[in-house]
Scaffold this motif. Structure first.
Motif, PDB file in Angstrom:
ATOM      1  N   SER A  41      -5.959  14.348  -5.444  1.00  0.00           N
ATOM      2  CA  SER A  41      -5.006  13.053  -5.625  1.00  0.00           C
ATOM      3  C   SER A  41      -3.769  13.390  -5.792  1.00  0.00           C
ATOM      4  O   SER A  41      -3.367  12.540  -4.669  1.00  0.00           O
ATOM      5  N   GLY A  64      -8.494   1.655  -2.917  1.00  0.00           N
ATOM      6  CA  GLY A  64      -8.101   2.494  -1.953  1.00  0.00           C
ATOM      7  C   GLY A  64      -9.351   3.029  -1.135  1.00  0.00           C
ATOM      8  O   GLY A  64     -10.586   2.460  -1.809  1.00  0.00           O
ATOM      9  N   ARG A 106      -5.408   5.993   1.681  1.00  0.00           N
ATOM     10  CA  ARG A 106      -4.459   5.081   0.960  1.00  0.00           C
ATOM     11  C   ARG A 106      -4.633   3.964   0.051  1.00  0.00           C
ATOM     12  O   ARG A 106      -6.068   4.317  -0.121  1.00  0.00           O
ATOM     13  N   ASP A 107      -4.134   3.409  -0.835  1.00  0.00           N
ATOM     14  CA  ASP A 107      -3.567   2.462  -2.132  1.00  0.00           C
ATOM     15  C   ASP A 107      -3.782   1.285  -2.058  1.00  0.00           C
ATOM     16  O   ASP A 107      -2.099   1.540  -1.041  1.00  0.00           O
ATOM     17  N   GLY A 112       0.599   6.159  -0.129  1.00  0.00           N
ATOM     18  CA  GLY A 112      -0.547   6.820   1.346  1.00  0.00           C
ATOM     19  C   GLY A 112       0.176   7.365   2.169  1.00  0.00           C
ATOM     20  O   GLY A 112       1.284   7.852   2.603  1.00  0.00           O
ATOM     21  N   THR A 164      -2.096   9.864  -4.001  1.00  0.00           N
ATOM     22  CA  THR A 164      -3.699   8.871  -4.269  1.00  0.00           C
ATOM     23  C   THR A 164      -4.037   8.327  -5.407  1.00  0.00           C
ATOM     24  O   THR A 164      -4.039   9.862  -5.600  1.00  0.00           O
ATOM     25  N   CYS A 221       0.536  -1.167   0.173  1.00  0.00           N
ATOM     26  CA  CYS A 221       0.323  -0.045   0.205  1.00  0.00           C
ATOM     27  C   CYS A 221       0.742   1.581   0.052  1.00  0.00           C
ATOM     28  O   CYS A 221       1.938   1.207   0.389  1.00  0.00           O
TER      29      CYS A 221
END
Length: 125
Positions: free
Chosen positions: A89, A72, A97-98, A36, A45, A34
Motif C-alpha cells: 500500500s 481501487g 488508482r483509488d 494514486g 493506495t 481519485c
C-alpha cells in the motif's frame, strides 16, 4: 493527492468490463475523486477491505477528512512480486488508482439526513 479527473475517469473506464449494465457515469460519478499514481509521484493506495475508510489530506499540522474510500483498481496487498519488487500500500504500482466519495460534494445530503444527529462546522456563507 487529487489527480486530474480525466485520467481518473479513463482509468475507471479501463476497469469497467463488459458485460455490464453500469454506465461510466454511474461507475465514476462526479461525487468521486481519485488518488494514486501520478507522473513522478505515487500516493499510498488501499487494499481490499479498506472501503469505508477515511481519506485525509494534511495542511501544515492539520489533517482534514476529504473523502471515504470506495474502491481501487489494484489490490496491492494481494499483488504478487513482479520482477524484484513487491508492491504494497505504501509502494504501489505507478498506475494504481483509488476512488473515494468526495465529502464536500455530499455535504448537503449529509446535513439533510443527519443534521439532527451530528454537529457540522458552520458554513462560510
Amino acid at each position: 493527492m487529487y489527480v486530474i479527473r480525466a485520467a481518473c475517469v479513463e482509468k475507471a473506464r479501463q476497469t469497467l468490463q463488459p458485460p455490464t449494465d453500469v454506465t461510466l457515469e454511474e461507475y465514476m460519478p462526479d461525487r468521486f475523486v481519485c488518488s494514486g499514481g501520478t507522473s513522478g509521484k505515487q500516493d499510498v493506495t488501499t487494499c481490499q477491505g479498506d472501503s469505508g475508510g477515511c481519506l485525509f489530506l494534511q495542511k501544515r499540522k492539520y489533517y482534514f477528512q476529504v473523502g471515504v474510500v470506495s474502491w481501487g483498481t489494484i489490490d496491492v496487498c494481494k499483488t504478487p512480486i513482479i520482477g524484484h519488487r513487491r508492491y504494497s500500500s505504501d509502494r504501489p504500482p505507478a498506475d494504481a488508482r483509488d476512488f473515494h466519495i468526495d465529502i464536500f460534494k455530499i455535504m448537503p445530503w449529509l446535513k439533510t439526513h443527519l443534521g439532527r444527529e451530528i454537529q457540522f462546522l458552520p458554513d462560510d456563507d
